[in-house]
Design an enzyme around this catalytic site. Structure first.
Site, mmCIF file in Angstrom:
data_model
loop_
_atom_site.group_PDB
_atom_site.id
_atom_site.type_symbol
_atom_site.label_atom_id
_atom_site.label_comp_id
_atom_site.label_asym_id
_atom_site.label_seq_id
_atom_site.Cartn_x
_atom_site.Cartn_y
_atom_site.Cartn_z
ATOM 1 N N SER A 34 0.858 -1.194 0.000
ATOM 2 C CA SER A 34 0.000 0.000 0.000
ATOM 3 C C SER A 34 0.889 1.237 0.000
ATOM 4 O O SER A 34 1.677 1.439 0.931
ATOM 5 C CB SER A 34 -0.886 0.002 1.244
ATOM 6 O OG SER A 34 -1.300 1.327 1.505
ATOM 7 N N HIS A 59 -1.357 -1.301 -4.225
ATOM 8 C CA HIS A 59 -2.601 -0.941 -3.538
ATOM 9 C C HIS A 59 -2.623 0.574 -3.305
ATOM 10 O O HIS A 59 -1.677 1.143 -2.749
ATOM 11 C CB HIS A 59 -2.675 -1.685 -2.209
ATOM 12 C CG HIS A 59 -3.932 -1.475 -1.439
ATOM 13 N ND1 HIS A 59 -5.091 -2.176 -1.685
ATOM 14 C CD2 HIS A 59 -4.220 -0.626 -0.425
ATOM 15 C CE1 HIS A 59 -6.039 -1.780 -0.845
ATOM 16 N NE2 HIS A 59 -5.542 -0.827 -0.080
ATOM 17 N N ASP A 61 -4.685 3.770 -1.752
ATOM 18 C CA ASP A 61 -5.722 4.134 -0.785
ATOM 19 C C ASP A 61 -6.241 5.542 -1.050
ATOM 20 O O ASP A 61 -5.507 6.515 -0.894
ATOM 21 C CB ASP A 61 -5.148 4.052 0.634
ATOM 22 C CG ASP A 61 -4.962 2.614 1.075
ATOM 23 O OD1 ASP A 61 -5.932 1.844 0.996
ATOM 24 O OD2 ASP A 61 -3.838 2.256 1.475
ATOM 25 N N MET A 63 -8.784 8.410 0.057
ATOM 26 C CA MET A 63 -9.571 8.835 1.232
ATOM 27 C C MET A 63 -10.081 10.251 1.023
ATOM 28 O O MET A 63 -9.347 11.104 0.504
ATOM 29 C CB MET A 63 -8.707 8.800 2.487
ATOM 30 C CG MET A 63 -8.064 7.438 2.739
ATOM 31 S SD MET A 63 -7.201 7.425 4.312
ATOM 32 C CE MET A 63 -6.390 5.826 4.233
ATOM 33 N N HIS A 92 -8.499 1.343 -3.771
ATOM 34 C CA HIS A 92 -9.390 1.150 -2.621
ATOM 35 C C HIS A 92 -10.035 2.496 -2.297
ATOM 36 O O HIS A 92 -9.385 3.391 -1.760
ATOM 37 C CB HIS A 92 -8.537 0.609 -1.457
ATOM 38 C CG HIS A 92 -9.239 0.476 -0.158
ATOM 39 N ND1 HIS A 92 -8.565 0.241 1.025
ATOM 40 C CD2 HIS A 92 -10.554 0.533 0.181
ATOM 41 C CE1 HIS A 92 -9.437 0.172 2.026
ATOM 42 N NE2 HIS A 92 -10.651 0.352 1.536
ATOM 43 N N MET A 94 -12.036 4.779 -0.231
ATOM 44 C CA MET A 94 -12.627 5.031 1.097
ATOM 45 C C MET A 94 -13.301 6.393 1.005
ATOM 46 O O MET A 94 -12.849 7.381 1.582
ATOM 47 C CB MET A 94 -11.524 5.015 2.163
ATOM 48 C CG MET A 94 -11.086 3.597 2.508
ATOM 49 S SD MET A 94 -9.491 3.557 3.357
ATOM 50 C CE MET A 94 -8.403 3.564 1.954
ATOM 51 N N MET A 163 -11.431 -5.526 5.675
ATOM 52 C CA MET A 163 -10.546 -4.643 6.445
ATOM 53 C C MET A 163 -10.175 -5.341 7.755
ATOM 54 O O MET A 163 -11.046 -5.841 8.473
ATOM 55 C CB MET A 163 -11.238 -3.324 6.772
ATOM 56 C CG MET A 163 -11.484 -2.399 5.594
ATOM 57 S SD MET A 163 -10.018 -1.996 4.624
ATOM 58 C CE MET A 163 -8.967 -1.184 5.829
ATOM 59 N N GLY A 168 -8.603 4.330 7.410
ATOM 60 C CA GLY A 168 -8.264 5.734 7.622
ATOM 61 C C GLY A 168 -6.771 6.002 7.756
ATOM 62 O O GLY A 168 -6.302 7.034 7.316
ATOM 63 N N PHE A 169 -6.059 5.052 8.341
ATOM 64 C CA PHE A 169 -4.646 5.319 8.603
ATOM 65 C C PHE A 169 -3.810 4.049 8.435
ATOM 66 O O PHE A 169 -4.292 2.946 8.724
ATOM 67 C CB PHE A 169 -4.456 5.847 10.032
ATOM 68 C CG PHE A 169 -5.173 7.153 10.242
ATOM 69 C CD1 PHE A 169 -4.579 8.351 9.871
ATOM 70 C CD2 PHE A 169 -6.468 7.166 10.749
ATOM 71 C CE1 PHE A 169 -5.264 9.557 10.024
ATOM 72 C CE2 PHE A 169 -7.157 8.370 10.914
ATOM 73 C CZ PHE A 169 -6.554 9.561 10.548
ATOM 74 N N GLY A 171 -0.385 1.806 9.541
ATOM 75 C CA GLY A 171 0.380 1.582 10.769
ATOM 76 C C GLY A 171 -0.428 1.130 11.974
ATOM 77 O O GLY A 171 0.073 1.158 13.091
ATOM 78 N N ASP A 201 -6.685 -6.301 4.383
ATOM 79 C CA ASP A 201 -5.995 -5.011 4.392
ATOM 80 C C ASP A 201 -5.922 -4.426 5.805
ATOM 81 O O ASP A 201 -6.947 -4.149 6.423
ATOM 82 C CB ASP A 201 -6.774 -4.058 3.463
ATOM 83 C CG ASP A 201 -6.144 -2.677 3.342
ATOM 84 O OD1 ASP A 201 -5.046 -2.463 3.870
ATOM 85 O OD2 ASP A 201 -6.780 -1.813 2.702
ATOM 86 N N GLY A 202 -4.696 -4.258 6.275
ATOM 87 C CA GLY A 202 -4.480 -3.555 7.541
ATOM 88 C C GLY A 202 -3.669 -4.364 8.533
ATOM 89 O O GLY A 202 -4.066 -5.475 8.902
ATOM 90 N N GLY A 203 -2.511 -3.835 8.895
ATOM 91 C CA GLY A 203 -1.702 -4.455 9.946
ATOM 92 C C GLY A 203 -1.046 -5.766 9.556
ATOM 93 O O GLY A 203 -0.668 -6.555 10.432
#
Ligand code: DX5
Ligand code: ZN
Length: 246
Positions: A34, A59, A61, A63, A92, A94, A163, A168-169, A171, A201-203
């Protein structure tokens, strides 16, 4: 082709999907850095670097400051990315009312366009519009959104993005309850033989990508897990190794 890490029923691996590619090709497990965690002052170099390092997908993002508190990029940047990489662009969205922006993002060169069920009240017509523009449609679910909302749509989409953090963020930490959700979706997709890929997606990092893969993920988005490391090639090698031993 290495098919050691695919999750396709054996009898369907050579069969062609509506996209003219085989189920095996659709379901090759993929690593999707991402760019949200890239250095935006050197975005071109960063994207080329992960491509050379072995990424499968980029990827992106998007927003809007409404659906999520953060603001990132628009179609102009996607158009720029398209010129500098041959990798598929997984965009993606958002954003509230994604239907307003499908066309510019499609024209900018998106390969996949995914949008949130929580942000869109006209899911079917947006899916149709994405397809008409020759882009692959996907639906995104926030961590707290139940899978049942997807059921009537699984015949119509190419991708489900689950998700594993609240959007939104970059990290944030992976939410462990996502693993059960991936397992449940994997079962539904396999039992009904939907040609749908499951993206998470995420972490996601070297330490947990194995369990995400075992649960049934096909595409793994990783932002800080790649861009905050020194050697992208080594990190992607480790991510791939963790998927393959999963
Ligand atoms: C979060 C974004 C993610 C994010 C992933 O809203 O959709 O794609 O960039 O970043 P990491 O891998 O750092 O959680
Ligand atoms: Zn994302």
């Amino acid at each position: 082709m290495d098919v050691g890490c695919v999750s396709v029923p054996a009898d369907r691996q050579g069969e062609r999907t509506g996209l003219g590619i085989t189920f095996t090709e659709v379901h090759m497990k993929k690593i999707a850095p991402s760019i949200l965690s890239a250095d935006f002052s050197r975005l071109g170099e960063e994207v080329r670097a992960v491509e050379e390092a072995g990424a499968d997908v980029i990827h992106v993002d998007v927003m809007d400051g409404h659906f999520v508190p953060n603001i990132t990029i628009g179609p102009l940047v996607v158009e720029g990315l398209k010129k500098l990489t041959s990798l598929p662009l997984d965009v993606h969205l958002m954003i509230e009312k994604p239907e307003r922006y499908i066309e510019p993002f499609a024209q900018a060169g998106s390969t996949w366009l995914t949008f949130h069920v929580e942000a869109c009240s006209r899911l079917r017509s947006v899916i149709k519009k994405v397809r008409q523009l020759n882009v692959r449609p996907g639906i995104v679910l926030n961590p707290s959104t139940p899978l049942k909302i997807l059921h009537p749509l699984l015949e119509e989409i190419d991708l489900v993005l689950l998700m594993s953090v609240n959007p939104g963020f970059a990290g944030q930490s992976f939410i462990p309850a996502t693993l059960k959700k991936i397992e449940r979706l994997r079962k539904i997709v396999d039992q009904n033989r939907y040609p749908v890929e499951i993206e998470v997606d995420g972490g996601i990092k070297v330490e947990n990508i194995g369990e995400v893969s075992r649960a049934g993920g096909d595409i793994f988005v990783s932002g800080s897990g790649i861009f905050k490391t020194k050697d992208y090639a080594e990190t992607i090698r480790q991510l791939r190794r963790a998927i393959n031993v999963a």
